[in-house]
Scaffold this motif. Structure first.
Motif, PDB file in Angstrom:
ATOM      1  N   LEU A 193       0.825  -1.208   0.000  1.00 44.98           N
ATOM      2  CA  LEU A 193       0.000   0.000   0.000  1.00 44.98           C
ATOM      3  C   LEU A 193       0.859   1.258   0.000  1.00 44.98           C
ATOM      4  CD1 LEU A 193      -2.831   1.206   0.087  1.00 44.98           C
ATOM      5  CD2 LEU A 193      -2.821   0.933   2.570  1.00 44.98           C
ATOM      6  N   SER A 194       1.940   1.273   0.789  1.00 36.86           N
ATOM      7  CA  SER A 194       2.807   2.459   0.845  1.00 36.86           C
ATOM      8  C   SER A 194       3.502   2.702  -0.490  1.00 36.86           C
ATOM      9  CB  SER A 194       3.853   2.296   1.956  1.00 36.86           C
ATOM     10  OG  SER A 194       4.717   1.204   1.681  1.00 36.86           O
ATOM     11  N   ALA A 195       3.839   1.602  -1.203  1.00 33.27           N
ATOM     12  CA  ALA A 195       4.486   1.756  -2.505  1.00 33.27           C
ATOM     13  C   ALA A 195       3.510   2.303  -3.541  1.00 33.27           C
ATOM     14  CB  ALA A 195       5.058   0.417  -2.963  1.00 33.27           C
ATOM     15  N   VAL A 196       2.295   1.732  -3.560  1.00 37.38           N
ATOM     16  CA  VAL A 196       1.309   2.162  -4.557  1.00 37.38           C
ATOM     17  C   VAL A 196       0.849   3.590  -4.292  1.00 37.38           C
ATOM     18  CG1 VAL A 196      -0.958   1.640  -5.568  1.00 37.38           C
ATOM     19  CG2 VAL A 196       0.583  -0.221  -4.948  1.00 37.38           C
ATOM     20  N   GLU A 197       0.907   4.022  -3.032  1.00 32.84           N
ATOM     21  CA  GLU A 197       0.510   5.400  -2.711  1.00 32.84           C
ATOM     22  C   GLU A 197       1.385   6.431  -3.420  1.00 32.84           C
ATOM     23  OE1 GLU A 197      -1.518   4.921   1.738  1.00 32.84           O
ATOM     24  OE2 GLU A 197       0.616   5.379   1.530  1.00 32.84           O
ATOM     25  N   GLY A 198       2.529   5.985  -3.928  1.00 32.11           N
ATOM     26  CA  GLY A 198       3.367   6.890  -4.712  1.00 32.11           C
ATOM     27  C   GLY A 198       2.666   7.399  -5.957  1.00 32.11           C
ATOM     28  N   LEU A 199       1.643   6.679  -6.417  1.00 30.38           N
ATOM     29  CA  LEU A 199       0.876   7.134  -7.573  1.00 30.38           C
ATOM     30  C   LEU A 199       0.185   8.462  -7.290  1.00 30.38           C
ATOM     31  CD1 LEU A 199      -0.735   3.753  -8.715  1.00 30.38           C
ATOM     32  CD2 LEU A 199       1.152   4.962  -9.821  1.00 30.38           C
ATOM     33  N   GLU A 200      -0.224   8.649  -6.018  1.00 25.03           N
ATOM     34  CA  GLU A 200      -0.865   9.918  -5.649  1.00 25.03           C
ATOM     35  C   GLU A 200       0.104  11.082  -5.835  1.00 25.03           C
ATOM     36  OE1 GLU A 200      -2.888  10.006  -1.870  1.00 25.03           O
ATOM     37  OE2 GLU A 200      -2.999   7.825  -1.828  1.00 25.03           O
ATOM     38  N   VAL A 201       1.366  10.835  -5.517  1.00 19.01           N
ATOM     39  CA  VAL A 201       2.366  11.893  -5.647  1.00 19.01           C
ATOM     40  C   VAL A 201       2.596  12.218  -7.117  1.00 19.01           C
ATOM     41  CG1 VAL A 201       4.724  12.583  -5.085  1.00 19.01           C
ATOM     42  CG2 VAL A 201       3.442  11.119  -3.511  1.00 19.01           C
ATOM     43  N   ALA A 202       2.640  11.148  -7.940  1.00 17.77           N
ATOM     44  CA  ALA A 202       2.870  11.356  -9.369  1.00 17.77           C
ATOM     45  C   ALA A 202       1.678  12.050 -10.025  1.00 17.77           C
ATOM     46  CB  ALA A 202       3.136  10.022 -10.053  1.00 17.77           C
ATOM     47  N   THR A 203       0.468  11.564  -9.739  1.00 20.37           N
ATOM     48  CA  THR A 203      -0.750  12.127 -10.324  1.00 20.37           C
ATOM     49  C   THR A 203      -1.871  12.010  -9.303  1.00 20.37           C
ATOM     50  OG1 THR A 203      -0.037  11.304 -12.487  1.00 20.37           O
ATOM     51  CG2 THR A 203      -2.309  12.052 -12.300  1.00 20.37           C
ATOM     52  N   PRO A 204      -2.292  13.117  -8.689  1.00 21.97           N
ATOM     53  CA  PRO A 204      -3.372  13.072  -7.699  1.00 21.97           C
ATOM     54  C   PRO A 204      -4.656  12.437  -8.231  1.00 21.97           C
ATOM     55  CG  PRO A 204      -2.258  15.191  -7.635  1.00 21.97           C
ATOM     56  CD  PRO A 204      -1.709  14.455  -8.810  1.00 21.97           C
ATOM     57  N   MET A 205      -4.842  12.459  -9.550  1.00 20.76           N
ATOM     58  CA  MET A 205      -6.052  11.878 -10.132  1.00 20.76           C
ATOM     59  C   MET A 205      -6.122  10.365  -9.915  1.00 20.76           C
ATOM     60  SD  MET A 205      -6.195  13.942 -13.753  1.00 20.76           S
ATOM     61  CE  MET A 205      -7.516  12.890 -14.346  1.00 20.76           C
ATOM     62  N   VAL A 261      -5.771   3.720  -5.847  1.00 23.36           N
ATOM     63  CA  VAL A 261      -4.704   3.171  -5.010  1.00 23.36           C
ATOM     64  C   VAL A 261      -5.134   1.870  -4.338  1.00 23.36           C
ATOM     65  CG1 VAL A 261      -3.340   3.546  -2.926  1.00 23.36           C
ATOM     66  CG2 VAL A 261      -3.494   5.351  -4.638  1.00 23.36           C
ATOM     67  N   LEU A 262      -6.304   1.873  -3.695  1.00 22.85           N
ATOM     68  CA  LEU A 262      -6.769   0.664  -2.992  1.00 22.85           C
ATOM     69  C   LEU A 262      -7.042  -0.487  -3.964  1.00 22.85           C
ATOM     70  CD1 LEU A 262      -9.102   1.984  -0.138  1.00 22.85           C
ATOM     71  CD2 LEU A 262      -6.791   1.072   0.041  1.00 22.85           C
ATOM     72  N   PRO A 263      -7.772  -0.267  -5.081  1.00 26.36           N
ATOM     73  CA  PRO A 263      -7.979  -1.386  -6.019  1.00 26.36           C
ATOM     74  C   PRO A 263      -6.685  -1.962  -6.574  1.00 26.36           C
ATOM     75  CG  PRO A 263      -9.516   0.399  -6.500  1.00 26.36           C
ATOM     76  CD  PRO A 263      -8.542   0.924  -5.482  1.00 26.36           C
ATOM     77  N   ILE A 264      -5.718  -1.087  -6.906  1.00 28.02           N
ATOM     78  CA  ILE A 264      -4.438  -1.578  -7.436  1.00 28.02           C
ATOM     79  C   ILE A 264      -3.691  -2.383  -6.369  1.00 28.02           C
ATOM     80  CG2 ILE A 264      -2.156  -0.862  -8.252  1.00 28.02           C
ATOM     81  CD1 ILE A 264      -3.511   1.499  -9.638  1.00 28.02           C
ATOM     82  N   THR A 265      -3.710  -1.891  -5.126  1.00 31.78           N
ATOM     83  CA  THR A 265      -3.051  -2.599  -4.022  1.00 31.78           C
ATOM     84  C   THR A 265      -3.639  -3.988  -3.838  1.00 31.78           C
ATOM     85  OG1 THR A 265      -2.557  -0.529  -2.870  1.00 31.78           O
ATOM     86  CG2 THR A 265      -2.542  -2.545  -1.560  1.00 31.78           C
ATOM     87  N   ILE A 266      -4.977  -4.067  -3.819  1.00 33.37           N
ATOM     88  CA  ILE A 266      -5.644  -5.361  -3.614  1.00 33.37           C
ATOM     89  C   ILE A 266      -5.341  -6.298  -4.781  1.00 33.37           C
ATOM     90  CG2 ILE A 266      -7.896  -6.490  -3.484  1.00 33.37           C
ATOM     91  CD1 ILE A 266      -8.877  -4.056  -1.897  1.00 33.37           C
TER      92      ILE A 266
END
Length: 547
Positions: free
Chosen positions: A47-59, A64-69
């Motif tokens: 989850l912490s790794a995928v949350e990097g997507l928010e930093v790259a593109t807030p959209m 984040v949660l679906p990709i993590t699961i």
């Protein structure tokens, strides 16, 4: 590691039953907490790794949660294939990962070299002296920077001290330290970077997505390690009698330690998904993570103290110094995490107590069941003597009866006589014992001939060994007792546990009876566990009441 420590501590000579029970309970609870770690680590890491997507593109935040699961589901589904095929990639990927960590940190340190004064430990000491309360609370976050180091040292049994020492001091630790310095430099230069200091280390926004992919790959590998640890722990708990028999599959022809436990795998996946959906962010999960690791460390220290004092015969001053030194450190971290209980720290504790109830109930139930069966046992010597006066009809072939008590007549043998009125020409009583050591190599098989065509075969395994009865019988040929598998029948007892409402000073609570009965009914059969050919097995059942 904690199972090995528990096994060593239980070998303490002249210890009272209460002390042994306490040591056993500590070991079981520490092992139970590891399952909490095995749930939280994949959830928080990915989850912490995928949350990097928010930093790259807030959209991308809603995804984040679906990709993590999705990543976690793929990870756990892949477990049945083992890691032998891709394991060779783990080392290079992790080396590239740590090199990237160091490079990102170094880039930011060069931009703001004043952060290098943080190397001076005086700043940490002065912070603790001037801000006692805040320094104590900070330990709850500091512990997240050092967790994982214990897993590295746990691998010493696989790779040896030299490899681990050089990997840590010459490679991992310096690069990690550089990365933390880089994050500190970034925050000093731009306090707003505190929102995501790691991903903002990237000097160019174009590097964010590749960094997220690399971080996700590294966390998947780290999660693989802890999942494999849960499989290994379950296997060893089965061998030591703390867990019912469940199916274990070996996924590699070369590496014995690569195993897959389907039941544990799917339970972990279900729990991990629930955790991700419940906590929803890695910062929330961080509160749940520290308490399980620090409490396990403290239990390890207590068990290690028992071992060095009782088995290694350290003097009291030396052993006490060892205990105090490590307990002070462990307790400081643990107590700082206690305040997180209401913020999520309750989860690993609740999961730990649940697993502890299961493991301890199974241990106690098996003990009571064994004692109950012993009461109804017939002495073997008296039984063999009675055959001289004219016994049942003897038929060709070999009958192998597995027994936990070699001095008594197995129940399966008595039931076979009662119902079929025959006895095989050659009767082998097979006693399999799991020792409290990882491996048993020398003299693991012993054969004792008895009158009237009876033999006792004693087999010893370590808790990391894999029981295999057909292989044992094949090895017996070299010791003078050969077997023809097509002329050999295996007789196994199949007890059905019946719960009875109890009163007074019962040795097992009624709810535990129900729990043990459920576990007993769902346990894997001895046929599969000992790799006995199913078409050569005869099971004879009996009802047993626990009290």
């Amino acid at each position: 590691g904690i199972m090995a420590l528990t096994a060593l501590a239980l070998r303490t000579a002249n210890a009272s039953p209460k002390v042994l029970w306490l040591v056993s309970a500590l070991g079981i609870f520490g092992a139970a907490l590891f399952y909490g770690d095995a749930v939280i680590t994949p959830a928080m890491s990915v989850l912490s790794a995928v949350e990097g997507l928010e930093v790259a593109t807030p959209m991308l935040k809603p995804y984040v949660l679906p990709i993590t699961i999705a990543i976690l589901v793929v990870l756990f589904v892949f477990q049945r294939h083992g890691t032998a095929a891709v394991g060779a990639l783990f080392g290079p990927v992790m080396m590239f990962w740590f090199t990237t960590l160091g490079a990102l940190g170094l880039w930011n340190v060069v931009q703001h070299p004043s952060v290098l004064v943080a190397i001076n430990p005086w700043y940490a000491l002065s912070f603790c002296l001037e801000h006692v309360g805040m320094a104590f609370l900070a330990l709850g976050s500091v512990v997240l920077a050092i967790t994982g180091g214990e897993a590295l040292y746990a691998d010493m049994g696989h790779f040896g001290r030299r490899a681990i020492k050089w990997a840590w001091f010459a490679f991992v630790f310096p690069l990690l330290y550089l990365n933390y310095l880089g994050q500190g430099a970034l925050i000093l230069a731009d306090p707003k970077a505190i929102e995501s200091p790691f991903f903002l280390l990237a000097p160019d926004e174009m590097l964010l997505i590749p960094l997220v992919i690399l971080a996700t790959t590294a966390t998947v590998i780290a999660s693989q390690a802890v999942i494999s640890g849960a499989f290994s722990l379950t296997s060893q708990a089965m061998q030591l009698g703390y867990c019912p028999r469940i199916q274990v599959k070996f996924t590699s022809e070369r590496e014995k330690g690569q195993i897959y436990v389907p039941n544990i795998n799917w339970l972990l996946l279900l729990t991990v998904i629930i955790v991700v959906l419940g906590f929803r962010s890695s910062s929330n999960l961080a509160s749940a993570y520290g308490i399980a690791v620090t409490l396990t460390m403290m239990i390890d220290t207590v068990l290690a103290f028992v071992v060095v004092r009782a088995l290694w015969h350290w003097s009291w001053p030396r052993a006490a110094l060892f205990l105090v030194f490590f307990v002070v450190i462990d307790f400081a971290f643990f107590s700082a995490n206690v305040i997180k209980i209401l913020d999520g720290g309750w989860f690993p504790l609740a999961l730990g107590f649940t697993v502890f109830a299961l493991l301890s109930t199974w241990r106690l139930g098996r003990k009571l069941l064994y004692e109950r069966l012993q009461k109804d046992s017939v002495p073997l010597e008296a039984f063999i003597d009675s055959l001289a006066a004219g016994g049942p009809h003897r038929v060709d072939g070999t009958g192998v009866f597995m027994t936990a008590e070699p001095s008594g007549v197995p129940r399966a043998l008595l039931h076979n006589l009662y119902h079929n009125k025959v006895l095989h020409e050659r009767v082998v009583l097979l006693n399999v014992v799991t020792e409290d050591v990882p491996h048993v190599e020398d003299q693991s098989i012993r054969i004792e001939p008895l009158p009237a065509g009876f033999y006792r075969v004693f087999v010893r395994y370590g808790f990391k060994d894999d029981p295999d009865v057909p292989r044992v019988l094949e090895q017996c040929g070299a010791l003078g007792l050969s077997f023809e598998m097509m002329e050999t029948s295996f007789f196994l007892g199949r007890e059905t546990v019946v719960t009875m409402p109890i009163s007074g000073r019962a040795r097992m609570a009624y709810w535990r009876q129900i729990l043990f009965t459920w576990m007993f009914r769902n346990a894997d059969t001895a046929t599969a566990f000992f790799k006995i050919p199913p078409n050569r097995v005869v099971e004879l059942g009996a009802q047993v009441e626990l009290s």
